[in-house]
Write a protein that holds these residues in place. Structure first.
Motif, PDB file in Angstrom:
ATOM      1  N   GLU A   1      38.992  87.340  19.802  1.00 26.74           N
ATOM      2  CA  GLU A   1      39.483  86.395  18.804  1.00 26.74           C
ATOM      3  C   GLU A   1      38.402  85.407  18.379  1.00 26.74           C
ATOM      4  N   CYS A   2      37.150  85.813  18.549  1.00 26.09           N
ATOM      5  CA  CYS A   2      35.998  85.058  18.044  1.00 26.09           C
ATOM      6  C   CYS A   2      36.015  83.602  18.526  1.00 26.09           C
ATOM      7  N   GLY A   3      36.537  83.402  19.741  1.00 25.23           N
ATOM      8  CA  GLY A   3      36.565  82.057  20.305  1.00 25.23           C
ATOM      9  C   GLY A   3      37.521  81.117  19.609  1.00 25.23           C
ATOM     10  N   ALA A   4      38.558  81.662  18.937  1.00 26.99           N
ATOM     11  CA  ALA A   4      39.445  80.814  18.140  1.00 26.99           C
ATOM     12  C   ALA A   4      40.148  79.749  18.969  1.00 26.99           C
ATOM     13  N   SER A   5      40.600  80.107  20.158  1.00 30.80           N
ATOM     14  CA  SER A   5      41.296  79.124  20.988  1.00 30.80           C
ATOM     15  C   SER A   5      40.378  77.965  21.343  1.00 30.80           C
ATOM     16  N   GLU A   6      39.094  78.248  21.487  1.00 27.36           N
ATOM     17  CA  GLU A   6      38.135  77.204  21.818  1.00 27.36           C
ATOM     18  C   GLU A   6      37.670  76.462  20.571  1.00 27.36           C
ATOM     19  N   HIS A   7      37.338  77.195  19.493  1.00 24.98           N
ATOM     20  CA  HIS A   7      36.811  76.555  18.294  1.00 24.98           C
ATOM     21  C   HIS A   7      37.896  75.802  17.529  1.00 24.98           C
ATOM     22  N   VAL A   8      39.060  76.436  17.360  1.00 24.07           N
ATOM     23  CA  VAL A   8      40.142  75.824  16.586  1.00 24.07           C
ATOM     24  C   VAL A   8      41.009  74.948  17.483  1.00 24.07           C
ATOM     25  N   GLY A   9      41.346  75.459  18.651  1.00 27.03           N
ATOM     26  CA  GLY A   9      42.243  74.739  19.542  1.00 27.03           C
ATOM     27  C   GLY A   9      41.579  73.685  20.387  1.00 27.03           C
ATOM     28  N   GLY A  10      40.250  73.755  20.517  1.00 25.47           N
ATOM     29  CA  GLY A  10      39.548  72.772  21.332  1.00 25.47           C
ATOM     30  C   GLY A  10      39.798  72.928  22.814  1.00 25.47           C
ATOM     31  N   LEU A  11      40.131  74.143  23.245  1.00 30.78           N
ATOM     32  CA  LEU A  11      40.477  74.381  24.645  1.00 30.78           C
ATOM     33  C   LEU A  11      39.340  75.087  25.364  1.00 30.78           C
ATOM     34  N   LYS A  12      39.369  75.041  26.678  1.00 27.45           N
ATOM     35  CA  LYS A  12      38.418  75.804  27.475  1.00 27.45           C
ATOM     36  C   LYS A  12      39.129  76.994  28.102  1.00 27.45           C
ATOM     37  N   LEU A  13      38.609  78.190  27.878  1.00 27.65           N
ATOM     38  CA  LEU A  13      39.141  79.377  28.526  1.00 27.65           C
ATOM     39  C   LEU A  13      38.407  79.605  29.834  1.00 27.65           C
ATOM     40  N   VAL A  14      39.159  79.953  30.863  1.00 28.94           N
ATOM     41  CA  VAL A  14      38.596  80.257  32.175  1.00 28.94           C
ATOM     42  C   VAL A  14      38.907  81.721  32.476  1.00 28.94           C
ATOM     43  N   PRO A  15      38.003  82.634  32.121  1.00 23.47           N
ATOM     44  CA  PRO A  15      38.272  84.059  32.338  1.00 23.47           C
ATOM     45  C   PRO A  15      38.103  84.454  33.797  1.00 23.47           C
ATOM     46  N   VAL A  16      38.986  85.327  34.251  1.00 24.47           N
ATOM     47  CA  VAL A  16      39.026  85.752  35.650  1.00 24.47           C
ATOM     48  C   VAL A  16      38.974  87.280  35.697  1.00 24.47           C
ATOM     49  N   PRO A  17      38.153  87.861  36.571  1.00 23.09           N
ATOM     50  CA  PRO A  17      38.190  89.320  36.733  1.00 23.09           C
ATOM     51  C   PRO A  17      39.594  89.769  37.114  1.00 23.09           C
ATOM     52  N   ALA A  18      40.048  90.843  36.484  1.00 22.53           N
ATOM     53  CA  ALA A  18      41.425  91.290  36.703  1.00 22.53           C
ATOM     54  C   ALA A  18      41.463  92.815  36.699  1.00 22.53           C
ATOM     55  N   GLU A  19      41.805  93.383  37.837  1.00 23.28           N
ATOM     56  CA  GLU A  19      41.872  94.836  37.950  1.00 23.28           C
ATOM     57  C   GLU A  19      42.967  95.379  37.039  1.00 23.28           C
ATOM     58  N   ASN A  20      42.603  96.384  36.254  1.00 23.80           N
ATOM     59  CA  ASN A  20      43.530  96.976  35.287  1.00 23.80           C
ATOM     60  C   ASN A  20      44.153  95.933  34.364  1.00 23.80           C
ATOM     61  N   GLY A  21      43.403  94.859  34.102  1.00 22.57           N
ATOM     62  CA  GLY A  21      43.825  93.866  33.126  1.00 22.57           C
ATOM     63  C   GLY A  21      44.864  92.871  33.592  1.00 22.57           C
ATOM     64  N   LYS A  22      45.288  92.952  34.847  1.00 22.39           N
ATOM     65  CA  LYS A  22      46.384  92.114  35.335  1.00 22.39           C
ATOM     66  C   LYS A  22      45.893  90.966  36.202  1.00 22.39           C
ATOM     67  N   LEU A  23      46.301  89.755  35.851  1.00 24.14           N
ATOM     68  CA  LEU A  23      46.081  88.614  36.728  1.00 24.14           C
ATOM     69  C   LEU A  23      47.015  88.684  37.928  1.00 24.14           C
ATOM     70  N   THR A  24      46.612  88.048  39.005  1.00 29.64           N
ATOM     71  CA  THR A  24      47.458  87.917  40.189  1.00 29.64           C
ATOM     72  C   THR A  24      47.566  86.441  40.552  1.00 29.64           C
ATOM     73  N   PRO A  25      48.620  86.049  41.269  1.00 29.99           N
ATOM     74  CA  PRO A  25      48.711  84.653  41.705  1.00 29.99           C
ATOM     75  C   PRO A  25      47.502  84.221  42.530  1.00 29.99           C
ATOM     76  N   GLU A  26      46.965  85.120  43.330  1.00 31.76           N
ATOM     77  CA  GLU A  26      45.815  84.782  44.160  1.00 31.76           C
ATOM     78  C   GLU A  26      44.594  84.464  43.300  1.00 31.76           C
ATOM     79  N   ALA A  27      44.378  85.264  42.251  1.00 30.67           N
ATOM     80  CA  ALA A  27      43.238  85.023  41.356  1.00 30.67           C
ATOM     81  C   ALA A  27      43.414  83.720  40.593  1.00 30.67           C
ATOM     82  N   VAL A  28      44.641  83.436  40.169  1.00 35.17           N
ATOM     83  CA  VAL A  28      44.908  82.186  39.467  1.00 35.17           C
ATOM     84  C   VAL A  28      44.667  80.997  40.383  1.00 35.17           C
ATOM     85  N   ALA A  29      45.157  81.092  41.606  1.00 31.81           N
ATOM     86  CA  ALA A  29      45.026  79.974  42.551  1.00 31.81           C
ATOM     87  C   ALA A  29      43.568  79.630  42.820  1.00 31.81           C
TER      88      ALA A  29
END
Length: 344
Positions: free
Chosen positions: A96-124
């Motif tokens: 999304e070309c950084g839209a959430s950061e450029h337009v929304g002014g937010l910081k994204l915190v990307p996390v490695p996720a097996e098969n695309g799925k986040l887990t509570p442990e990774a979030v924590a």
């Protein structure tokens, strides 16, 4: 490959046209005068349809596209100093070309996720720094349903992520560009993987499931989002002739069209996976949970196949083939035959 050379193939479910029932709804909406900016009969009807699917507390805001839906939703859930935890593969992070950061002014915190799925442990592990003025403040966990690698979160997996977020004072956002495909894959109603398992705000997709254009921000927890009406306008996502967005969603959701379209696309993906897996040198490398097939094949074969069919992916790593509501078995047969020739 020029646009005139594109076969009816498997590049994206965005490549499909408009479902005839949606086109009929657009024609029906194109009569007489209606008030603008959502004060029309079609949008009022859509409100009732959304409440039926997601609960009486739900409110819907049609927007033009998926990026707009995500930007509006995440802004409404955050402060300017907030951060959003998401999978590395998430659309908001990669496509999304950084839209959430450029337009929304937010910081994204990307996390490695097996098969695309986040887990509570990774979030924590990444939801840290609360109260530290030198750190962006974790406010939202964002997940994609279906994920960008074609996998589907179960209701229990979503509920666990919601609990993880809520226990930390955070909210759960769902990018549901292919939510319909996930629901029919799990054989559950839409609310079973949203409202009932703790999703606070949803970006609901229609374009990939038979609509011409349009997505929705669906606020499921009114305490989790603020200023959505104003943010939709300031983010350039408020349609003046909104009836033409709403009419499409009514056509999709008021009956079972959303299920029929998604069920067919999913079935075609499973058939495609079965057919191409019989070709020597082709390996299916991701679970086929919905309407996407991820595969690995000889690099030269991918190059030859691309001379006839457009598709995404890196031939040296993995390629993606998507099915849509209008994919046919004949399309799959033609593609498989071309693939077999390319591999030989």
């Amino acid at each position: 490959m020029s646009s005139s050379d594109v076969h009816h193939g498997f590049g994206s479910d965005n490549h499909a046209g408009i479902h005839p029932e949606v086109m009929t709804a657009l024609a029906e909406a194109n009569t007489g005068y209606q008030l603008a900016y959502g004060s029309d009969a079609w949008t009022e009807r859509l409100d009732r349809v959304v409440e039926r699917h997601f609960g009486p507390q739900a409110s819907a805001l049609p927007v033009f596209n998926g990026t707009g839906a995500n930007v509006v939703a995440l802004q409404a859930m955050c402060e300017r100093w907030s951060s959003v935890i998401c999978a590395e593969s998430a659309h908001i992070n990669q496509d999304e070309c950084g839209a959430s950061e450029h337009v929304g002014g937010l910081k994204l915190v990307p996390v490695p996720a097996e098969n695309g799925k986040l887990t509570p442990e990774a979030v924590a592990r990444r939801a840290t720094g609360f109260g530290n003025v030198q750190r962006s403040q974790p406010a939202v966990v964002s997940i994609s349903q279906v994920t960008e690698v074609g996998t589907v979160y179960t209701p229990d997996e979503i509920a666990a992520l919601a609990s993880c977020a809520h226990e930390r004072g955070m909210s759960l956002h769902m990018d549901g560009a292919r939510l319909a495909n996930a629901a029919v894959s799990l054989d559950v109603p839409l609310r079973a993987i949203t409202t009932d398992v703790g999703v606070d705000v949803l970006s609901f997709g229609g374009t990939k499931n038979g609509m011409m254009l349009g997505e929705m921000v669906v606020v499921l927890n009114q305490d989790a989002a603020h200023g959505t009406d104003y943010l939709r306008k300031s983010s350039m996502q408020l349609a003046s002739k909104m009836r033409f967005l709403s009419a499409q969603f009514v056509a999709l959701l008021d009956g079972d069209l959303w299920q029929r379209n998604a069920r067919h696309a999913n079935a075609m993906a499973r058939l495609l996976a079965d057919r191409v897996s019989e070709v020597a040198g082709v390996e299916i490398i991701r679970p086929v949970d919905a309407n996407a097939v991820f595969a690995r094949l000889p690099e030269k074969a991918a190059e030859r196949l691309r001379e006839r069919f457009f598709f995404h992916g890196d031939p040296s790593d993995e390629v993606r083939w998507m099915c849509a509501f209008d994919t046919t078995e004949a399309d799959i047969d033609a593609f498989t035959a071309a693939l077999r020739t390319s591999v030989d």
